[in-house]
Design an enzyme around this catalytic site. Structure first.
Site, PDB file in Angstrom:
ATOM      1  N   ARG A  70       0.823  -1.231   0.000  1.00  0.00           N
ATOM      2  CA  ARG A  70       0.000   0.000   0.000  1.00  0.00           C
ATOM      3  C   ARG A  70       0.853   1.276   0.000  1.00  0.00           C
ATOM      4  NH1 ARG A  70      -2.038  -3.729  -1.159  1.00  0.00           N
ATOM      5  NH2 ARG A  70      -3.826  -4.787  -0.273  1.00  0.00           N
ATOM      6  N   SER A 116     -10.955  -2.131   3.012  1.00  0.00           N
ATOM      7  CA  SER A 116     -10.277  -2.363   4.295  1.00  0.00           C
ATOM      8  C   SER A 116      -9.880  -1.025   4.908  1.00  0.00           C
ATOM      9  CB  SER A 116      -9.014  -3.194   4.095  1.00  0.00           C
ATOM     10  OG  SER A 116      -9.370  -4.456   3.605  1.00  0.00           O
ATOM     11  N   GLU A 159      -5.595   2.632   6.350  1.00  0.00           N
ATOM     12  CA  GLU A 159      -5.314   2.452   4.918  1.00  0.00           C
ATOM     13  C   GLU A 159      -6.064   3.511   4.109  1.00  0.00           C
ATOM     14  OE1 GLU A 159      -5.370  -1.548   3.360  1.00  0.00           O
ATOM     15  OE2 GLU A 159      -6.118  -0.851   1.426  1.00  0.00           O
TER      16      GLU A 159
HETATM   17  C1  LIG Z   1     -15.640  -2.703  -1.532  1.00  0.00           C
HETATM   18  C2  LIG Z   1     -14.182  -2.345  -1.678  1.00  0.00           C
HETATM   19  C3  LIG Z   1     -13.230  -3.344  -1.837  1.00  0.00           C
HETATM   20  C4  LIG Z   1     -11.874  -3.029  -1.962  1.00  0.00           C
HETATM   21  N1  LIG Z   1     -10.971  -4.028  -2.123  1.00  0.00           N
HETATM   22  C5  LIG Z   1      -9.662  -3.744  -2.227  1.00  0.00           C
HETATM   23  C6  LIG Z   1      -8.692  -4.792  -2.371  1.00  0.00           C
HETATM   24  O1  LIG Z   1      -9.010  -5.967  -2.426  1.00  0.00           O
HETATM   25  N2  LIG Z   1      -7.382  -4.428  -2.461  1.00  0.00           N
HETATM   26  C7  LIG Z   1      -6.976  -3.124  -2.414  1.00  0.00           C
HETATM   27  O2  LIG Z   1      -5.774  -2.875  -2.500  1.00  0.00           O
HETATM   28  N3  LIG Z   1      -7.872  -2.125  -2.288  1.00  0.00           N
HETATM   29  C8  LIG Z   1      -9.190  -2.392  -2.194  1.00  0.00           C
HETATM   30  N4  LIG Z   1     -10.099  -1.377  -2.052  1.00  0.00           N
HETATM   31  C9  LIG Z   1      -9.625   0.019  -1.991  1.00  0.00           C
HETATM   32  C10 LIG Z   1      -9.576   0.763  -3.343  1.00  0.00           C
HETATM   33  O3  LIG Z   1     -10.527   0.251  -4.245  1.00  0.00           O
HETATM   34  C11 LIG Z   1      -8.189   0.714  -3.968  1.00  0.00           C
HETATM   35  O4  LIG Z   1      -7.214   1.286  -3.116  1.00  0.00           O
HETATM   36  C12 LIG Z   1      -8.147   1.439  -5.327  1.00  0.00           C
HETATM   37  O5  LIG Z   1      -6.947   1.144  -5.957  1.00  0.00           O
HETATM   38  C13 LIG Z   1      -8.278   2.950  -5.212  1.00  0.00           C
HETATM   39  O6  LIG Z   1      -8.448   3.490  -6.522  1.00  0.00           O
HETATM   40  P1  LIG Z   1      -9.340   4.798  -6.766  1.00  0.00           P
HETATM   41  O7  LIG Z   1      -9.272   5.132  -8.199  1.00  0.00           O
HETATM   42  O8  LIG Z   1     -10.685   4.610  -6.196  1.00  0.00           O
HETATM   43  O9  LIG Z   1      -8.511   5.848  -5.924  1.00  0.00           O
HETATM   44  P2  LIG Z   1      -9.095   7.083  -5.097  1.00  0.00           P
HETATM   45  O10 LIG Z   1      -9.822   6.572  -3.905  1.00  0.00           O
HETATM   46  O11 LIG Z   1      -9.809   8.015  -5.981  1.00  0.00           O
HETATM   47  O12 LIG Z   1      -7.724   7.740  -4.613  1.00  0.00           O
HETATM   48  C14 LIG Z   1      -6.886   7.051  -3.720  1.00  0.00           C
HETATM   49  C15 LIG Z   1      -5.540   7.797  -3.654  1.00  0.00           C
HETATM   50  O13 LIG Z   1      -4.909   7.668  -4.903  1.00  0.00           O
HETATM   51  C16 LIG Z   1      -4.615   8.956  -5.451  1.00  0.00           C
HETATM   52  N5  LIG Z   1      -4.808   8.850  -6.900  1.00  0.00           N
HETATM   53  C17 LIG Z   1      -5.902   8.392  -7.560  1.00  0.00           C
HETATM   54  N6  LIG Z   1      -5.683   8.409  -8.886  1.00  0.00           N
HETATM   55  C18 LIG Z   1      -4.417   8.868  -9.057  1.00  0.00           C
HETATM   56  C19 LIG Z   1      -3.592   9.117 -10.196  1.00  0.00           C
HETATM   57  N7  LIG Z   1      -4.018   8.888 -11.436  1.00  0.00           N
HETATM   58  N8  LIG Z   1      -2.346   9.612  -9.985  1.00  0.00           N
HETATM   59  C20 LIG Z   1      -1.883   9.851  -8.748  1.00  0.00           C
HETATM   60  N9  LIG Z   1      -2.618   9.649  -7.633  1.00  0.00           N
HETATM   61  C21 LIG Z   1      -3.855   9.159  -7.791  1.00  0.00           C
HETATM   62  C22 LIG Z   1      -5.591   9.916  -4.793  1.00  0.00           C
HETATM   63  O14 LIG Z   1      -5.077  11.230  -4.746  1.00  0.00           O
HETATM   64  C23 LIG Z   1      -5.712   9.301  -3.399  1.00  0.00           C
HETATM   65  O15 LIG Z   1      -4.655   9.747  -2.591  1.00  0.00           O
HETATM   66  C24 LIG Z   1     -11.471  -1.665  -1.930  1.00  0.00           C
HETATM   67  C25 LIG Z   1     -12.434  -0.656  -1.798  1.00  0.00           C
HETATM   68  C26 LIG Z   1     -13.780  -0.978  -1.673  1.00  0.00           C
HETATM   69  C27 LIG Z   1     -14.786   0.113  -1.545  1.00  0.00           C
END
Ligand SMILES: Cc1cc2nc3c(=O)[nH]c(=O)nc-3n(C[C@H](O)[C@H](O)[C@H](O)COP(=O)(O)OP(=O)(O)OC[C@H]3O[C@@H](n4cnc5c(N)ncnc54)[C@H](O)[C@@H]3O)c2cc1C
Length: 303
Positions: free
Chosen positions: A178, A228, A298
């Site tokens: 992470r 998580s 996280e």
């Molecule tokens: C039901 C559920 C299940 C999940 N399961 C998992 C799992 O199994 N494993 C896991 O690792 N995570 C899991 N997650 C968490 C999440 O989906 C991941 O961390 C995902 O990768 C976040 O992507 P996002 O586009 O939603 O990022 P966001 O939530 O929009 O942003 C997260 C961070 O990334 C940064 N960011 C986003 N896009 C960019 C970019 N293009 N460049 C630079 N920075 C950027 C943002 O500024 C922020 O700091 C889960 C979430 C939910 C709701």
């Protein structure tokens, strides 16, 4: 910052045909369904626009926030002062070149997994069902079921604070649990190249289905959350510790430790930012008092 700064950002965005929204409620853009209004949101549709906006924001001290699918963030009920640069489906093209998949950062991870399946490419099955964008996934080094982004990403393009484009190979991304260089330095990921292997379509499909089924069974997908809530402490599991401390179902206002999976804090009933923060601090405090382990969040807080 003044309204002139926003007017200039909006003008630039519109010259690229990008959508601009003022006073947009952030709860529409987060999987937690929490978050007040931001001053201005721009839906990025190309790398060049992102370069110009990032440069403008930095030169004029306009705060900006990069978001993807909002599935790992908790946004304040006060909203965000500054510009939200959203990298979503308007910036989500995906193409295949041999055993590589090249996608813009806004592509949804699950959509990329489906493209891999269609092309009989194996390696990304673990990511099916993670509800994030490709950019957010690399930023977080997202992982599940024994796989992580680190295993499949070969390179990416990103933008630094001066709006300059850089190309980074996997070994320069400092990907670990992470964590990535993108979370250390303010770099915005614009595109990612995955390297996969030729595989058996049936086997890929059944692995994806199996993992999705495990998610449905174990995770409270029927409620809004950000996945998580806490990182896995060394040699243990946050969910196990939380349960051991009798915190399953513990709540604060509308936020609750899920009774289905103690590792998730859910928005059970119109939870506010403070409700979620309240549950998180209660959990951290109790787990520390009873086990001596300091849980680390996280989920990323945006305020
Ligand atoms: C039901 C559920 C299940 C999940 N399961 C998992 C799992 O199994 N494993 C896991 O690792 N995570 C899991 N997650 C968490 C999440 O989906 C991941 O961390 C995902 O990768 C976040 O992507 P996002 O586009 O939603 O990022 P966001 O939530 O929009 O942003 C997260 C961070 O990334 C940064 N960011 C986003 N896009 C960019 C970019 N293009 N460049 C630079 N920075 C950027 C943002 O500024 C922020 O700091 C889960 C979430 C939910 C709701």
């Amino acid at each position: 910052m003044n309204s002139n700064d926003y007017a200039l950002l909006a003008q630039t965005a519109q010259s690229y045909g990008a959508q601009v929204l003022y006073d947009e409620p952030m709860n529409k853009h987060t999987s937690f369904k929490i978050g007040g209004r931001c001053d201005i949101m721009i839906k990025i549709n190309c790398e060049k626009l992102l370069c110009e906006l990032v440069r403008h924001c930095n030169e004029n001290s306009v705060p900006y926030y990069i978001i993807g699918r909002g599935s790992n963030i908790l946004v304040s009920d006060e909203g965000l002062r500054g510009a939200v640069l959203l990298l979503g489906s308007d910036f989500g093209s995906v193409r295949v070149r041999g055993d590589e998949i090249i996608c813009n950062a806004g592509a949804s991870l699950s959509a990329v997994c489906r493209v891999a399946l269609e092309n009989s490419l194996t390696g990304l099955e673990f990511a099916y069902g993670i509800p994030g964008s490709v950019g957010g996934a690399v930023f977080m080094n997202a992982g599940a079921y024994g796989g992580e982004m680190k295993d499949v990403v070969v390179s990416c393009r990103c933008i630094d604070e001066q709006g300059r484009i850089k190309e980074l190979s996997n070994d320069k991304m400092e990907l670990s649990y992470r964590h990535s260089i993108f979370s250390e330095k303010k770099l915005c990921i614009t595109s990612v190249t995955f390297k996969l292997k030729k595989g058996d379509k049936e086997a890929i499909n059944s692995r994806m289905e199996e993992l999705m089924e495990r998610r449905r069974k174990k995770q409270p997908l029927e409620y809004p959350s950000a996945g998580s809530t806490f990182k896995r402490p060394k040699g243990d599991f946050a969910a196990r510790l939380i349960e051991e401390c009798g915190l399953k179902g513990a709540s604060c206002g509308g936020a609750e430790v899920s009774t289905k999976h103690s590792g998730f804090v859910i928005n059970r009933d119109n939870a506010t930012f403070d409700d979620v923060m309240g549950v998180m601090s209660m959990v951290k405090q109790r787990v520390f008092e009873q086990t001596g382990i300091a849980l680390e969040c996280e989920i990323l807080i945006m305020k």
